[in-house]
Scaffold this motif. Sequence first.
Motif, mmCIF file in Angstrom:
data_model
loop_
_atom_site.group_PDB
_atom_site.id
_atom_site.type_symbol
_atom_site.label_atom_id
_atom_site.label_comp_id
_atom_site.label_asym_id
_atom_site.label_seq_id
_atom_site.Cartn_x
_atom_site.Cartn_y
_atom_site.Cartn_z
ATOM 1 N N ARG A 8 0.851 -1.191 0.000
ATOM 2 C CA ARG A 8 0.000 0.000 0.000
ATOM 3 C C ARG A 8 0.887 1.242 0.000
ATOM 4 N NH1 ARG A 8 -3.031 -3.260 -1.462
ATOM 5 N NH2 ARG A 8 -4.856 -4.065 -0.428
ATOM 6 N N CYS A 9 0.364 2.331 -0.497
ATOM 7 C CA CYS A 9 1.109 3.586 -0.553
ATOM 8 C C CYS A 9 1.334 4.113 0.867
ATOM 9 C CB CYS A 9 0.347 4.618 -1.383
ATOM 10 S SG CYS A 9 1.207 6.208 -1.474
ATOM 11 N N ALA A 16 -3.820 3.466 -0.217
ATOM 12 C CA ALA A 16 -4.181 3.099 -1.591
ATOM 13 C C ALA A 16 -3.248 2.027 -2.132
ATOM 14 C CB ALA A 16 -4.131 4.335 -2.481
ATOM 15 N N ARG A 17 -3.753 1.256 -3.052
ATOM 16 C CA ARG A 17 -2.975 0.191 -3.686
ATOM 17 C C ARG A 17 -1.888 0.770 -4.573
ATOM 18 N NH1 ARG A 17 -6.164 -5.039 -5.025
ATOM 19 N NH2 ARG A 17 -4.169 -5.297 -6.001
ATOM 20 N N GLU A 19 0.415 0.138 -8.077
ATOM 21 C CA GLU A 19 0.355 -0.539 -9.376
ATOM 22 C C GLU A 19 1.758 -0.664 -9.942
ATOM 23 O OE1 GLU A 19 -2.093 2.253 -11.441
ATOM 24 O OE2 GLU A 19 -3.928 1.557 -10.481
ATOM 25 N N CYS A 27 1.199 4.848 -6.988
ATOM 26 C CA CYS A 27 0.005 4.878 -6.146
ATOM 27 C C CYS A 27 -1.224 5.074 -7.029
ATOM 28 C CB CYS A 27 0.113 6.016 -5.137
ATOM 29 S SG CYS A 27 -1.377 6.211 -4.130
ATOM 30 N N ALA A 28 -2.207 4.217 -6.867
ATOM 31 C CA ALA A 28 -3.429 4.290 -7.663
ATOM 32 C C ALA A 28 -4.232 5.552 -7.349
ATOM 33 C CB ALA A 28 -4.289 3.056 -7.412
ATOM 34 N N ARG A 31 -0.869 8.948 -7.659
ATOM 35 C CA ARG A 31 0.063 8.800 -8.776
ATOM 36 C C ARG A 31 1.526 9.061 -8.415
ATOM 37 N NH1 ARG A 31 -2.423 5.323 -10.996
ATOM 38 N NH2 ARG A 31 -0.977 5.421 -12.713
ATOM 39 N N ARG A 33 5.224 8.007 -7.670
ATOM 40 C CA ARG A 33 6.017 6.884 -8.182
ATOM 41 C C ARG A 33 7.124 6.539 -7.188
ATOM 42 N NH1 ARG A 33 5.875 5.703 -13.597
ATOM 43 N NH2 ARG A 33 8.089 5.185 -13.565
#
Length: 65
Positions: A8-9, A16-17, A19, A27-28, A31, A33
């Motif tokens: 998770r972030c 948040a998940r 990706e 972070c979904a 955003r 990175r």
Amino acid sequence: PDLLARLRCPLAPSRARLEDAGDALVCAMCRVRFPVREGIPSLLPEEAELPPGCAAVGDLPCQKP
């Protein structure tokens, strides 16, 4: 894939998940990175790359009330 599903972030209050973006985890929600080096993600806030339009962590949508 199992580990990615659990990560998770660390900056998002809602956790948040993240990706997979190849060379980074994104972070979904906001955003941000996080770099992946030699297959190991670095989830340290000071190593995160902020999305365009954000000059500081406090500018992220997930950090605003």
